[in-house]
Structure formats: C-alpha cells, structure tokens
Design a protein around this motif. Sequence first.
Motif, mmCIF file in Angstrom:
data_model
loop_
_atom_site.group_PDB
_atom_site.id
_atom_site.type_symbol
_atom_site.label_atom_id
_atom_site.label_comp_id
_atom_site.label_asym_id
_atom_site.label_seq_id
_atom_site.Cartn_x
_atom_site.Cartn_y
_atom_site.Cartn_z
ATOM 1 N N GLU A 1 6.352 6.927 -0.301
ATOM 2 C CA GLU A 1 6.950 7.734 -1.373
ATOM 3 C C GLU A 1 6.910 6.973 -2.704
ATOM 4 N N THR A 2 7.217 5.665 -2.619
ATOM 5 C CA THR A 2 7.257 4.845 -3.837
ATOM 6 C C THR A 2 5.854 4.666 -4.418
ATOM 7 N N VAL A 3 4.879 4.419 -3.528
ATOM 8 C CA VAL A 3 3.492 4.303 -4.001
ATOM 9 C C VAL A 3 3.096 5.602 -4.701
ATOM 10 N N GLY A 4 3.477 6.743 -4.101
ATOM 11 C CA GLY A 4 3.170 8.053 -4.686
ATOM 12 C C GLY A 4 3.821 8.224 -6.055
ATOM 13 N N ALA A 5 5.084 7.816 -6.155
ATOM 14 C CA ALA A 5 5.814 7.978 -7.425
ATOM 15 C C ALA A 5 5.184 7.134 -8.528
ATOM 16 N N LEU A 6 4.721 5.925 -8.171
ATOM 17 C CA LEU A 6 4.100 5.041 -9.173
ATOM 18 C C LEU A 6 2.777 5.643 -9.640
ATOM 19 N N LYS A 7 2.031 6.219 -8.676
ATOM 20 C CA LYS A 7 0.745 6.838 -9.035
ATOM 21 C C LYS A 7 0.976 8.050 -9.903
ATOM 22 N N GLU A 8 1.960 8.853 -9.505
ATOM 23 C CA GLU A 8 2.274 10.079 -10.233
ATOM 24 C C GLU A 8 2.667 9.771 -11.678
ATOM 25 N N ALA A 9 3.345 8.633 -11.869
ATOM 26 C CA ALA A 9 3.778 8.243 -13.214
ATOM 27 C C ALA A 9 2.601 7.683 -14.024
ATOM 28 N N GLY A 10 1.437 7.581 -13.376
ATOM 29 C CA GLY A 10 0.235 7.121 -14.087
ATOM 30 C C GLY A 10 0.268 5.640 -14.417
ATOM 31 N N LEU A 11 1.033 4.859 -13.632
ATOM 32 C CA LEU A 11 1.165 3.442 -13.957
ATOM 33 C C LEU A 11 0.036 2.629 -13.332
ATOM 34 N N ASN A 12 -0.524 1.747 -14.131
ATOM 35 C CA ASN A 12 -1.602 0.892 -13.658
ATOM 36 C C ASN A 12 -0.977 -0.364 -13.042
ATOM 37 N N VAL A 13 -0.507 -0.217 -11.808
ATOM 38 C CA VAL A 13 0.228 -1.310 -11.194
ATOM 39 C C VAL A 13 -0.255 -1.506 -9.758
ATOM 40 N N LYS A 14 -0.319 -2.780 -9.345
ATOM 41 C CA LYS A 14 -0.719 -3.074 -7.969
ATOM 42 C C LYS A 14 0.540 -3.094 -7.102
ATOM 43 N N VAL A 15 0.437 -2.601 -5.882
ATOM 44 C CA VAL A 15 1.598 -2.582 -5.002
ATOM 45 C C VAL A 15 1.332 -3.434 -3.765
ATOM 46 N N MET A 16 2.208 -4.421 -3.538
ATOM 47 C CA MET A 16 2.077 -5.182 -2.296
ATOM 48 C C MET A 16 3.297 -4.916 -1.430
ATOM 49 N N ILE A 17 3.035 -4.801 -0.131
ATOM 50 C CA ILE A 17 4.129 -4.441 0.769
ATOM 51 C C ILE A 17 4.278 -5.472 1.889
ATOM 52 N N GLY A 18 5.492 -5.514 2.452
ATOM 53 C CA GLY A 18 5.742 -6.433 3.546
ATOM 54 C C GLY A 18 7.045 -6.119 4.248
ATOM 55 N N GLY A 19 7.316 -6.868 5.302
ATOM 56 C CA GLY A 19 8.481 -6.628 6.146
ATOM 57 C C GLY A 19 7.997 -6.585 7.584
ATOM 58 N N ALA A 20 8.888 -6.936 8.518
ATOM 59 C CA ALA A 20 8.468 -7.115 9.917
ATOM 60 C C ALA A 20 7.643 -5.961 10.514
ATOM 61 N N SER B 1 -1.948 -1.808 -2.505
ATOM 62 C CA SER B 1 -3.038 -2.731 -2.864
ATOM 63 C C SER B 1 -3.155 -3.886 -1.879
ATOM 64 N N GLY B 2 -2.062 -4.201 -1.168
ATOM 65 C CA GLY B 2 -2.139 -5.328 -0.251
ATOM 66 C C GLY B 2 -0.888 -5.485 0.583
ATOM 67 N N TYR B 3 -1.048 -6.248 1.644
ATOM 68 C CA TYR B 3 0.053 -6.551 2.575
ATOM 69 C C TYR B 3 0.014 -8.043 2.862
ATOM 70 N N SER B 4 1.188 -8.648 3.033
ATOM 71 C CA SER B 4 1.142 -10.008 3.572
ATOM 72 C C SER B 4 2.306 -10.208 4.515
ATOM 73 N N GLU B 5 2.114 -11.097 5.475
ATOM 74 C CA GLU B 5 3.097 -11.167 6.560
ATOM 75 C C GLU B 5 4.244 -12.126 6.288
ATOM 76 N N ASP B 6 4.088 -13.013 5.294
ATOM 77 C CA ASP B 6 5.210 -13.910 5.006
ATOM 78 C C ASP B 6 5.211 -14.304 3.533
ATOM 79 N N ALA B 7 6.234 -15.099 3.158
ATOM 80 C CA ALA B 7 6.418 -15.394 1.741
ATOM 81 C C ALA B 7 5.287 -16.247 1.140
ATOM 82 N N PRO B 8 4.833 -17.297 1.811
ATOM 83 C CA PRO B 8 3.745 -18.072 1.194
ATOM 84 C C PRO B 8 2.479 -17.252 0.987
ATOM 85 N N SER B 9 2.158 -16.414 1.978
ATOM 86 C CA SER B 9 0.939 -15.618 1.791
ATOM 87 C C SER B 9 1.166 -14.521 0.757
ATOM 88 N N ALA B 10 2.435 -14.141 0.535
ATOM 89 C CA ALA B 10 2.723 -13.164 -0.527
ATOM 90 C C ALA B 10 2.365 -13.758 -1.897
#
Length: 207
Positions: free
Chosen positions: A157-176, A189-198
């Motif tokens: 939903e959040t990725v959709g809202a950012l796109k809908e707002a026309g924002l040129n922003v990269k989205v990275m996601i994470g969590g178990a 735009s990307g996923y990482s499994e822990d803080a250092p790789s984030a």
Amino acid sequence: MAIKDVYQAVLDFEEDSIAGLIEKELAAGTNVDQLLQEGLISAMDAVGKSFSEGELFVPEMLMAAQTMKAGLEVLKPKLGAGGASSAGVIVIGTVKGDLHDIGKNLVGMMLEGGGFEVFDLGVDVEPKTFVDAVKQHNAKIVGLSALLTTTMPAMEETVGALKEAGLNVKVMIGGAPVTQAYADKIGASGYSEDAPSAVELARNLAK
Ligand code: B12
C-alpha cells in the motif's frame, strides 16, 4: 592516533565516554569528516562485518549502534555547519498496524552510522505519512519495516501511495517475514535481511 580511540570506543560499546572523546578531538581541531568516516562509520562497518560473519550478535550490534549514536549526537551540529556531507536522506518507519521497532531502530542507527541522514517516523505509520515525510525532507530513499505477515500488505500500500504521489524515491523493505521475492512482487527497489546489509543496499540505491 586519537581517531582510533573513537573507533575503538564503538567496538568496545563505550556509550558513556564516546561523547567526551569526540569533544576532545573537536577541541584539538580534528577534521569533522575524518572523525565521522574513520572513527564512527568505519567502526560500524567493522561491526557489521563481524555480525555477518557470526562473530557478533544482535545485542552487541545494538550496543555498538547506541555508542555510535551517542558519538553522532556530538558531531551532528558540526556536520550541518559544513565539512562532511550526508550520504543521502532516508525516511524510515514501521508500516501501518505494526508495532515492532527493534529491528527498524537498529537499521536506522546503522544507516546513520553509514553517513545517511535518517528521519524515523516510528511505528504504525500510515502510507500518507510516508508520502508527506518524503516531500518534507526531500528524501531519496524510504525504508519500510514489517514483522507481521498481516502487516506486509501495508508495505505494498505504501509503495503504491508513493508511486501515486509521483515521487522519485527508492523503497527498501525488511523485517523477519519479508523476502526478496516479496520486494519484487510489490515493486520495491530492494530488500535486505539485516542492518549491515541495509547500509550496503542504501549505498547502492543512493548512487
Ligand atoms: C519483540 C517482539 C515483540 C514486541 C515488540 C517490541 C518492539 N518495541 O519492537 C511486542 C511484545 C510488542 C510484540 C508484539 C506482537 N507480536 Co511480536 N515479536 C517480537 C519478537 C520476539 C522479536 C522481534 C525483534 O525485535 N527481533 C530482533 C530484530 C533485531 O530483528 P528484526 O526485527 O527481524 O530486524 C532485522 C531484520 O529483519 C532487518 N530489518 C528490519 N526492519 C527492516 C527495515 C528495512 C528497511 C530493512 C532494509 C531491513 C530491516 O534488519 C533488522 C536488524 O538486523 C518476534 C520473534 C522473532 N524472533 O522475530 C515476535 C513476532 C514478530 N511477533 C509476533 C506476533 C504474532 C506479535 C503479536 C501479534 C502478538 C499478540 N498476539 O499480541 C503482537 C503484534 C503487535 C503489533 N501490532 O505489532 C510473531 C509474528 C508472526 C507472523 N509471522 O506474523 C512473531 C514472529 C513471534 C512468533 N513466532 O509468533 N512482539
């Protein structure tokens, strides 16, 4: 020599004494950028590496991150005043409906340690709040955290809202429960499994 003391203080979790060490360095005229890069950022990179190699665990990484944060508080006002520049602006938060923030806080702290300017929106963050914050801070990256399978759809939903707002922003996601496949599915735009790789991921996304 003395910058090394700052570096070592992070590795030794000297949360109470690091501010004093940095103040002493600043008073002696040490370059702010060098203190940030060679003292704090290098130390957190080393901590991240030890974590990836299984030599350190989450509690130690949290203590190092807290120490780094205490040091960063002293440097922050100087950073804005010229000299060191931020690696980029990141807005981070735990998505709507989700109250877990330990991992998100750790990621936020590591990103700060990695030289990014981080605006943490907290937990249970509505998609619109992310959109508003990206506009307000002119962020280039958004970090979304979710620990519940039931709140993962709020990422989409959040990725959709950012796109809908026309924002040129990269989205990275994470969590178990989050995976690269899920990131691909929702158009993040990307996923990482822990803080250092984030931090690595954010550095790549910021290029
Ligand atoms: C602590 C905890 C809580 C605490 C949270 C306290 C807090 N301030 O965060 C409390 C007690 C409040 C809680 C509540 C609940 N919890 Co809880 N909780 C946990 C627990 C034990 C640990 C989570 C944690 O902090 N891990 C440590 C951190 C460091 O790891 P992490 O969050 O995964 O973060 C790392 C990575 O994922 C990544 N990362 C995280 N975020 C991001 C973001 C970005 C951008 C990137 C790149 C990377 C990234 O980097 C982090 C650092 O390396 C987990 C079990 C587990 N082992 O995961 C259950 C767990 C997540 N909870 C669970 C549940 C069910 C709940 C409740 C629904 C329980 C209930 N019935 O009330 C509620 C939900 C409340 C809500 N609406 O959110 C389930 C989820 C099941 C599921 N698959 O959906 C789990 C898995 C427990 C279980 N086995 O059942 N919980």
